[in-house]
Design a protein around this motif. Structure first.
Motif, PDB file in Angstrom:
ATOM      1  N   ILE A  83       0.860  -1.180   0.000  1.00 17.73           N
ATOM      2  CA  ILE A  83       0.000   0.000   0.000  1.00 17.73           C
ATOM      3  C   ILE A  83       0.896   1.230   0.000  1.00 17.73           C
ATOM      4  N   ARG A  84       0.585   2.168  -0.872  1.00 14.56           N
ATOM      5  CA  ARG A  84       1.344   3.409  -0.943  1.00 14.56           C
ATOM      6  C   ARG A  84       0.395   4.576  -0.777  1.00 14.56           C
ATOM      7  N   PHE A  85       0.829   5.557  -0.015  1.00 18.83           N
ATOM      8  CA  PHE A  85       0.053   6.773   0.150  1.00 18.83           C
ATOM      9  C   PHE A  85       0.917   7.915  -0.373  1.00 18.83           C
ATOM     10  N   PHE A 122      -4.360   6.680  11.064  1.00 17.53           N
ATOM     11  CA  PHE A 122      -3.750   5.463  10.512  1.00 17.53           C
ATOM     12  C   PHE A 122      -2.259   5.695  10.266  1.00 17.53           C
ATOM     13  N   LYS A 123      -1.958   6.853   9.702  1.00 12.35           N
ATOM     14  CA  LYS A 123      -0.568   7.177   9.376  1.00 12.35           C
ATOM     15  C   LYS A 123       0.310   7.128  10.633  1.00 12.35           C
ATOM     16  N   LYS A 124      -0.202   7.689  11.706  1.00 13.26           N
ATOM     17  CA  LYS A 124       0.562   7.688  12.965  1.00 13.26           C
ATOM     18  C   LYS A 124       0.573   6.318  13.634  1.00 13.26           C
ATOM     19  N   GLY A 125      -0.543   5.576  13.537  1.00 13.14           N
ATOM     20  CA  GLY A 125      -0.715   4.420  14.409  1.00 13.14           C
ATOM     21  C   GLY A 125      -0.577   3.034  13.808  1.00 13.14           C
ATOM     22  N   HIS A 126      -0.279   2.911  12.507  1.00 14.92           N
ATOM     23  CA  HIS A 126      -0.347   1.567  11.909  1.00 14.92           C
ATOM     24  C   HIS A 126       0.765   0.630  12.379  1.00 14.92           C
ATOM     25  N   GLY A 127       1.910   1.193  12.751  1.00 16.54           N
ATOM     26  CA  GLY A 127       2.994   0.362  13.265  1.00 16.54           C
ATOM     27  C   GLY A 127       3.542  -0.643  12.260  1.00 16.54           C
ATOM     28  N   GLY A 128       3.440  -0.357  10.979  1.00 19.17           N
ATOM     29  CA  GLY A 128       4.059  -1.212   9.967  1.00 19.17           C
ATOM     30  C   GLY A 128       3.194  -2.331   9.435  1.00 19.17           C
ATOM     31  N   GLU A 129       2.036  -2.554  10.047  1.00 18.68           N
ATOM     32  CA  GLU A 129       1.165  -3.575   9.465  1.00 18.68           C
ATOM     33  C   GLU A 129      -0.314  -3.255   9.652  1.00 18.68           C
ATOM     34  N   ALA A 130      -1.121  -3.903   8.829  1.00 17.33           N
ATOM     35  CA  ALA A 130      -2.562  -3.647   8.885  1.00 17.33           C
ATOM     36  C   ALA A 130      -3.287  -4.840   8.290  1.00 17.33           C
ATOM     37  N   TYR A 131      -4.563  -4.918   8.566  1.00 18.23           N
ATOM     38  CA  TYR A 131      -5.396  -5.904   7.888  1.00 18.23           C
ATOM     39  C   TYR A 131      -6.111  -5.236   6.733  1.00 18.23           C
ATOM     40  N   LEU A 132      -6.215  -5.967   5.652  1.00 15.97           N
ATOM     41  CA  LEU A 132      -7.003  -5.495   4.522  1.00 15.97           C
ATOM     42  C   LEU A 132      -8.335  -6.236   4.526  1.00 15.97           C
ATOM     43  N   ARG A 133      -9.401  -5.469   4.537  1.00 20.12           N
ATOM     44  CA  ARG A 133     -10.760  -6.033   4.459  1.00 20.12           C
ATOM     45  C   ARG A 133     -11.524  -5.208   3.463  1.00 20.12           C
ATOM     46  N   LEU A 134     -12.598  -5.740   2.946  1.00 16.40           N
ATOM     47  CA  LEU A 134     -13.490  -4.899   2.149  1.00 16.40           C
ATOM     48  C   LEU A 134     -14.656  -4.468   3.021  1.00 16.40           C
ATOM     49  N   ILE A 195       3.893  -1.025   3.846  1.00 15.76           N
ATOM     50  CA  ILE A 195       3.114   0.222   3.842  1.00 15.76           C
ATOM     51  C   ILE A 195       4.089   1.386   3.756  1.00 15.76           C
ATOM     52  N   LYS A 196       3.885   2.264   2.777  1.00 17.85           N
ATOM     53  CA  LYS A 196       4.800   3.415   2.666  1.00 17.85           C
ATOM     54  C   LYS A 196       4.050   4.709   2.387  1.00 17.85           C
ATOM     55  N   PHE A 197       4.530   5.764   2.994  1.00 20.21           N
ATOM     56  CA  PHE A 197       4.003   7.103   2.737  1.00 20.21           C
ATOM     57  C   PHE A 197       5.044   7.852   1.907  1.00 20.21           C
ATOM     58  N   LEU A 198       4.600   8.364   0.780  1.00 24.35           N
ATOM     59  CA  LEU A 198       5.542   8.991  -0.146  1.00 24.35           C
ATOM     60  C   LEU A 198       5.087  10.398  -0.517  1.00 24.35           C
ATOM     61  N   GLU A 199       6.039  11.135  -1.076  1.00 21.30           N
ATOM     62  CA  GLU A 199       5.668  12.395  -1.715  1.00 21.30           C
ATOM     63  C   GLU A 199       5.884  12.221  -3.203  1.00 21.30           C
ATOM     64  N   GLU A 200       5.258  13.103  -3.973  1.00 17.91           N
ATOM     65  CA  GLU A 200       5.317  12.899  -5.419  1.00 17.91           C
ATOM     66  C   GLU A 200       6.762  12.850  -5.942  1.00 17.91           C
ATOM     67  N   ASN A 201       7.659  13.618  -5.332  1.00 14.54           N
ATOM     68  CA  ASN A 201       9.027  13.617  -5.862  1.00 14.54           C
ATOM     69  C   ASN A 201       9.814  12.333  -5.588  1.00 14.54           C
ATOM     70  N   ASN A 202       9.306  11.451  -4.694  1.00 16.60           N
ATOM     71  CA  ASN A 202       9.992  10.159  -4.597  1.00 16.60           C
ATOM     72  C   ASN A 202       9.180   8.976  -5.123  1.00 16.60           C
ATOM     73  N   VAL A 203       8.104   9.306  -5.847  1.00 20.37           N
ATOM     74  CA  VAL A 203       7.282   8.265  -6.465  1.00 20.37           C
ATOM     75  C   VAL A 203       8.101   7.431  -7.450  1.00 20.37           C
TER      76      VAL A 203
END
Ligand SMILES: [Zn+2]
Ligand SMILES: [Zn+2]
Length: 222
Positions: A83-85, A122-134, A195-203
């Motif tokens: 997952i990328r944000f 979520f950004k602050k609290g995910h701790g590197g993992e998450a569950y994916l559900r629909l 899980i990674k949070f990115l900015e457009e310049n490092n996409v």
């Protein structure tokens, strides 16, 4: 393109069957198409549930959510789910993809969404993992809710006039129609650890995000 060739080597002739096999191989490699991008979902919810944060793409249709799981997500290898944000001003791009055991029906997800407090949490609290559900997102109208149910305007159901197109009765409120929604989380889940949070310049350093931006942004700019 069709390649016909005859191979002869020290008197060994490759029979037509073998040539067919070679061609078949060549075809599968060359016709490998890129994974289609899917954005026909309403948004993403972030919820604590089962100790881990849950990332929940929201689908409006029960059948569609079942087939998305059955045809696509079910076949994802958990360890390959990414997952990328990518944040851009007040919005962010949600991008999700994985390797599939059934590549023919694989999809990659993306959606441009406004930043929200749930997203920040979520950004602050995910701790590197998450569950994916629909999640199935159901809109509710005034006659489908109990007393005290909150409208998206922030006022309760009984503050809306049933006789007059459901308008909100608060003078300073511009709400014209009661609307509320409910999210039903589906039970089946996958674990995401990439899980990674990115900015457009490092996409450009991230293959999934780069592919998404190329297809859905850069190639559309004229
Ligand atoms: Zn309202
Ligand atoms: Zn209101």
């Amino acid at each position: 393109m069709v390649y016909s060739f005859k191979l002869r080597y020290k008197g060994i002739r490759i029979n037509p069957d073998q040539i067919n096999k070679i061609q078949l191989c060549f075809d599968t490699v060359s016709s490998q198409s890129p994974i289609p991008w899917f954005d026909d979902f309403v948004g993403v919810a972030y919820r604590y549930y089962d100790l881990r944060m849950n990332v929940v793409p929201l689908i409006t249709d029960q059948k569609q959510s079942a087939s998305l799981w059955h045809d696509t997500i079910h076949w994802w290898l958990d360890s390959s789910i990414k997952i990328r944000f990518v944040e851009m001003d007040d919005d962010y791009w949600f991008i999700m993809g994985a390797d599939s055991q059934k590549p023919d029906s694989n999809l990659a997800f993306f959606k441009i969404l406004p930043k929200s407090e749930h997203y920040e949490r979520f950004k602050k609290g995910h701790g590197g993992e998450a569950y994916l559900r629909l999640g199935v997102y159901a809109k509710k109208s005034l006659d489908g809710v109990k007393k005290g149910a909150l409208c998206t305007c922030g006022h309760e159901s009984q503050d809306h006039d049933e006789g007059d197109g459901d308008v909100c009765l608060f003078h300073d409120c511009s709400c014209k129609e009661f609307s509320s929604f409910q999210v039903n989380l589906l039970k089946r889940k996958k674990t995401i650890t990439d899980i990674k949070f990115l900015e457009e310049n490092n996409v450009k350093d991230d293959s999934l995000a780069w592919n998404c931006f190329n297809v859905n942004k850069y190639s559309k700019v004229k």
